[in-house]
Design a protein around this motif. Structure first.
Motif, PDB file in Angstrom:
ATOM      1  N   ALA A 168     -17.448  -5.491  23.418  1.00 41.99           N
ATOM      2  CA  ALA A 168     -17.672  -4.681  24.616  1.00 41.99           C
ATOM      3  C   ALA A 168     -16.376  -4.016  25.071  1.00 41.99           C
ATOM      4  O   ALA A 168     -16.390  -2.865  25.530  1.00 41.99           O
ATOM      5  CB  ALA A 168     -18.243  -5.550  25.739  1.00 41.99           C
ATOM      6  N   SER A 169     -15.264  -4.715  24.939  1.00 39.38           N
ATOM      7  CA  SER A 169     -13.972  -4.151  25.344  1.00 39.38           C
ATOM      8  C   SER A 169     -13.602  -2.938  24.514  1.00 39.38           C
ATOM      9  O   SER A 169     -12.857  -2.065  24.972  1.00 39.38           O
ATOM     10  CB  SER A 169     -12.875  -5.220  25.209  1.00 39.38           C
ATOM     11  OG  SER A 169     -13.144  -6.318  26.045  1.00 39.38           O
ATOM     12  N   LEU A 170     -14.120  -2.887  23.297  1.00 37.23           N
ATOM     13  CA  LEU A 170     -13.863  -1.746  22.415  1.00 37.23           C
ATOM     14  C   LEU A 170     -15.035  -0.766  22.419  1.00 37.23           C
ATOM     15  O   LEU A 170     -15.170   0.057  21.516  1.00 37.23           O
ATOM     16  CB  LEU A 170     -13.595  -2.255  20.991  1.00 37.23           C
ATOM     17  CG  LEU A 170     -12.354  -3.153  20.837  1.00 37.23           C
ATOM     18  CD1 LEU A 170     -12.271  -3.714  19.424  1.00 37.23           C
ATOM     19  CD2 LEU A 170     -11.086  -2.397  21.193  1.00 37.23           C
ATOM     20  N   ASN A 171     -15.906  -0.884  23.450  1.00 32.29           N
ATOM     21  CA  ASN A 171     -17.054   0.016  23.649  1.00 32.29           C
ATOM     22  C   ASN A 171     -18.092  -0.068  22.526  1.00 32.29           C
ATOM     23  O   ASN A 171     -18.826   0.893  22.286  1.00 32.29           O
ATOM     24  CB  ASN A 171     -16.580   1.466  23.815  1.00 32.29           C
ATOM     25  CG  ASN A 171     -15.744   1.655  25.056  1.00 32.29           C
ATOM     26  OD1 ASN A 171     -16.068   1.125  26.114  1.00 32.29           O
ATOM     27  ND2 ASN A 171     -14.657   2.394  24.943  1.00 32.29           N
ATOM     28  N   LYS A 172     -18.172  -1.209  21.870  1.00 32.93           N
ATOM     29  CA  LYS A 172     -19.202  -1.430  20.848  1.00 32.93           C
ATOM     30  C   LYS A 172     -20.353  -2.191  21.511  1.00 32.93           C
ATOM     31  O   LYS A 172     -20.509  -3.399  21.351  1.00 32.93           O
ATOM     32  CB  LYS A 172     -18.615  -2.218  19.677  1.00 32.93           C
ATOM     33  CG  LYS A 172     -17.460  -1.505  18.973  1.00 32.93           C
ATOM     34  CD  LYS A 172     -16.863  -2.364  17.862  1.00 32.93           C
ATOM     35  CE  LYS A 172     -15.694  -1.657  17.172  1.00 32.93           C
ATOM     36  NZ  LYS A 172     -15.099  -2.508  16.108  1.00 32.93           N
ATOM     37  N   VAL A 173     -21.148  -1.453  22.267  1.00 34.23           N
ATOM     38  CA  VAL A 173     -22.127  -2.065  23.171  1.00 34.23           C
ATOM     39  C   VAL A 173     -23.215  -2.820  22.424  1.00 34.23           C
ATOM     40  O   VAL A 173     -23.515  -3.981  22.734  1.00 34.23           O
ATOM     41  CB  VAL A 173     -22.749  -0.991  24.080  1.00 34.23           C
ATOM     42  CG1 VAL A 173     -23.742  -1.632  25.039  1.00 34.23           C
ATOM     43  CG2 VAL A 173     -21.668  -0.254  24.843  1.00 34.23           C
ATOM     44  N   ASP A 174     -23.825  -2.199  21.435  1.00 33.25           N
ATOM     45  CA  ASP A 174     -24.913  -2.856  20.703  1.00 33.25           C
ATOM     46  C   ASP A 174     -24.421  -4.127  20.010  1.00 33.25           C
ATOM     47  O   ASP A 174     -25.122  -5.144  19.983  1.00 33.25           O
ATOM     48  CB  ASP A 174     -25.519  -1.891  19.680  1.00 33.25           C
ATOM     49  CG  ASP A 174     -26.276  -0.754  20.333  1.00 33.25           C
ATOM     50  OD1 ASP A 174     -26.699  -0.918  21.493  1.00 33.25           O
ATOM     51  OD2 ASP A 174     -26.442   0.314  19.692  1.00 33.25           O
ATOM     52  N   GLU A 175     -23.212  -4.050  19.446  1.00 31.33           N
ATOM     53  CA  GLU A 175     -22.640  -5.232  18.798  1.00 31.33           C
ATOM     54  C   GLU A 175     -22.404  -6.338  19.815  1.00 31.33           C
ATOM     55  O   GLU A 175     -22.688  -7.515  19.558  1.00 31.33           O
ATOM     56  CB  GLU A 175     -21.330  -4.860  18.103  1.00 31.33           C
ATOM     57  CG  GLU A 175     -20.666  -6.035  17.390  1.00 31.33           C
ATOM     58  CD  GLU A 175     -19.337  -5.668  16.741  1.00 31.33           C
ATOM     59  OE1 GLU A 175     -18.518  -6.588  16.526  1.00 31.33           O
ATOM     60  OE2 GLU A 175     -19.124  -4.468  16.452  1.00 31.33           O
ATOM     61  N   ALA A 176     -21.890  -5.959  20.986  1.00 31.26           N
ATOM     62  CA  ALA A 176     -21.631  -6.950  22.032  1.00 31.26           C
ATOM     63  C   ALA A 176     -22.919  -7.656  22.443  1.00 31.26           C
ATOM     64  O   ALA A 176     -22.979  -8.894  22.518  1.00 31.26           O
ATOM     65  CB  ALA A 176     -20.983  -6.278  23.242  1.00 31.26           C
ATOM     66  N   LEU A 177     -23.965  -6.879  22.708  1.00 38.34           N
ATOM     67  CA  LEU A 177     -25.229  -7.470  23.146  1.00 38.34           C
ATOM     68  C   LEU A 177     -25.822  -8.369  22.069  1.00 38.34           C
ATOM     69  O   LEU A 177     -26.430  -9.394  22.364  1.00 38.34           O
ATOM     70  CB  LEU A 177     -26.213  -6.358  23.521  1.00 38.34           C
ATOM     71  CG  LEU A 177     -25.832  -5.555  24.780  1.00 38.34           C
ATOM     72  CD1 LEU A 177     -26.783  -4.385  24.964  1.00 38.34           C
ATOM     73  CD2 LEU A 177     -25.844  -6.453  26.015  1.00 38.34           C
ATOM     74  N   SER A 178     -25.610  -7.991  20.799  1.00 42.14           N
ATOM     75  CA  SER A 178     -26.096  -8.816  19.697  1.00 42.14           C
ATOM     76  C   SER A 178     -25.415 -10.176  19.682  1.00 42.14           C
ATOM     77  O   SER A 178     -26.064 -11.220  19.521  1.00 42.14           O
ATOM     78  CB  SER A 178     -25.855  -8.098  18.366  1.00 42.14           C
ATOM     79  OG  SER A 178     -26.232  -8.919  17.266  1.00 42.14           O
TER      80      SER A 178
END
Length: 384
Positions: A168-178
């Protein structure tokens, strides 16, 4: 701040071997024993001072490569709540100096990787924070978890939360939520062996991420488990509970402004302060004067306000519910006094009371880059 009995027991079990080391210099052993006594008494300040003394003495007496340095570095890092940058350095040192000789060492290293990741995650956001460096440390921790086949354990769940935060800190939203969803599975599974604060942190982070990307109803529902402390494992005044509630207020404000209140209620967003008295027939704003960005502002921010509307459509009885920085309050108050609402004869007295809104301030650099808020939470004026 008091040390819980459970945490104290873990600390003493991990670091008890110090007492058995006949070669431990008295210059190290004496402050270490004082550190343990201070922990038992719940005196964090004294424990921190003695941990610092023991660590520095060990550096002088034993040299920087002695495994005992790693243990003492971990002791000290655990108590440096206000200095996450130094915490990170000490946890790295502790990991590097842990001898991998048996199963107990594997557990200790896993704990230290989790602690290192948490130190990254709780660090206040600033221009000096290097999220790529944080992600690198967390990725190395995850690699260790995989190498030791700990993915399905509590350690694995904790590192999944931190992997989500890094993404999420690197704006990888889908990966973060996964990653957050995978962590939820672990924390609900049969191999989840001990209570972890990261169970709560996972929900707070997941809720925040959803709200930042305008999935407000989903985010609010996730946060309610923490906000209402449904699992009952945290005290009501714990920072995670307050953080969830503050962020939930933000989500509810966004839901209200988007006119999505009925869908939110249907989906299960609860009615909680300050929304429990809001009328479904609240007047609609027809004039919204934007606020002036304060010259002293260093970052973006928000102010949440509650007010009534007079029969002529003017806001009155304005209250500040919460804010991310006091610097925005005056400008927000001045702006909202110039707003106008569409009030007609069908609006009752109740319809015109306790209207809640959030005024946002977006600060950009000269190159158009958004300067984010210091924290994604509000400081509440009332209702705490």
């Amino acid at each position: 701040m008091l040390i819980s009995k459970g945490l104290l027991l873990v600390i003493l079990l991990i670091f008890a071997p110090l007492f058995a080391q006949a070669k431990t210099p008295p210059e190290v052993l004496q402050p270490y024993k004082q550190y343990v006594s201070a922990l038992e008494a719940g005196d964090v300040d004294e424990a921190g001072a003695r941990a610092e003394q023991a660590y520095n003495a060990a550096l002088r007496e034993l040299g920087r490569d002695d495994p005992l340095i790693g243990t003492l570095a971990h002791n000290l890092a655990d108590l440096l709540y206000d200095d996450p940058d130094r915490q990170i350095k000490l946890y790295r040192q502790a990991i590097a100096l842990t001898p991998m000789m048996n199963a107990d060492d594997i557990i200790i290293v896993a704990q230290r990787w989790v602690a290192l990741g948490q130190a990254h995650a709780v660090r206040p956001v600033s221009p000096l924070v290097d999220f790529k460096s944080s992600a690198k440390d967390i990725s190395e921790g995850w690699e260790f978890i995989e190498e030791q086949s700990l993915q399905d354990t509590t350690f694995g769940g904790e590192m999944m939360v931190l992997k989500g935060w890094a993404a999420a800190s690197l704006n990888k939203v889908d990966e973060a939520l996964s990653w957050y969803e995978k962590a939820d599975v672990i924390f609900s599974g049969p191999n989840h062996e001990y209570f972890s604060l990261l169970e709560y942190m996972n929900k707070v982070l997941r809720g925040k991420t959803l709200i930042v990307y305008d999935r407000n109803i989903e985010g609010a529902i996730v946060l309610q488990d923490v906000m209402q402390n449904l699992e009952g494992k945290l005290p009501a005044d714990h920072p995670y509970v307050k953080d969830a509630f503050n962020t939930w207020l933000w989500a509810r404000s966004k839901i209200e402004q988007s006119g999505d209140t009925e869908n939110a209620a249907t989906a299960g967003v609860c009615k909680c302060w300050p929304y429990d008295e809001i009328s479904k027939k609240a007047p609609v704003p027809i004039v919204r004067m934007p606020p002036i960005m304060p010259s002293a502002a260093k970052r973006s921010g928000r102010v949440m306000m509650r007010f009534s509307v007079s029969r002529d459509g003017s806001p009155e009885d304005i209250e500040i519910i919460g804010y991310t920085d006091k610097v925005f309050i005056r400008s927000a108050s001045r702006a909202i006094k110039k707003w106008k609402y569409d009030v007609n004869e069908d609006h009752s007295y109740v319809d015109l009371q306790k209207i809640v809104t959030t005024i946002s301030f977006l600060l950009m650099t000269e190159r158009g880059k958004l300067l984010p808020e210091n924290e994604m939470t509000m400081l509440l004026n009332v209702g705490e």
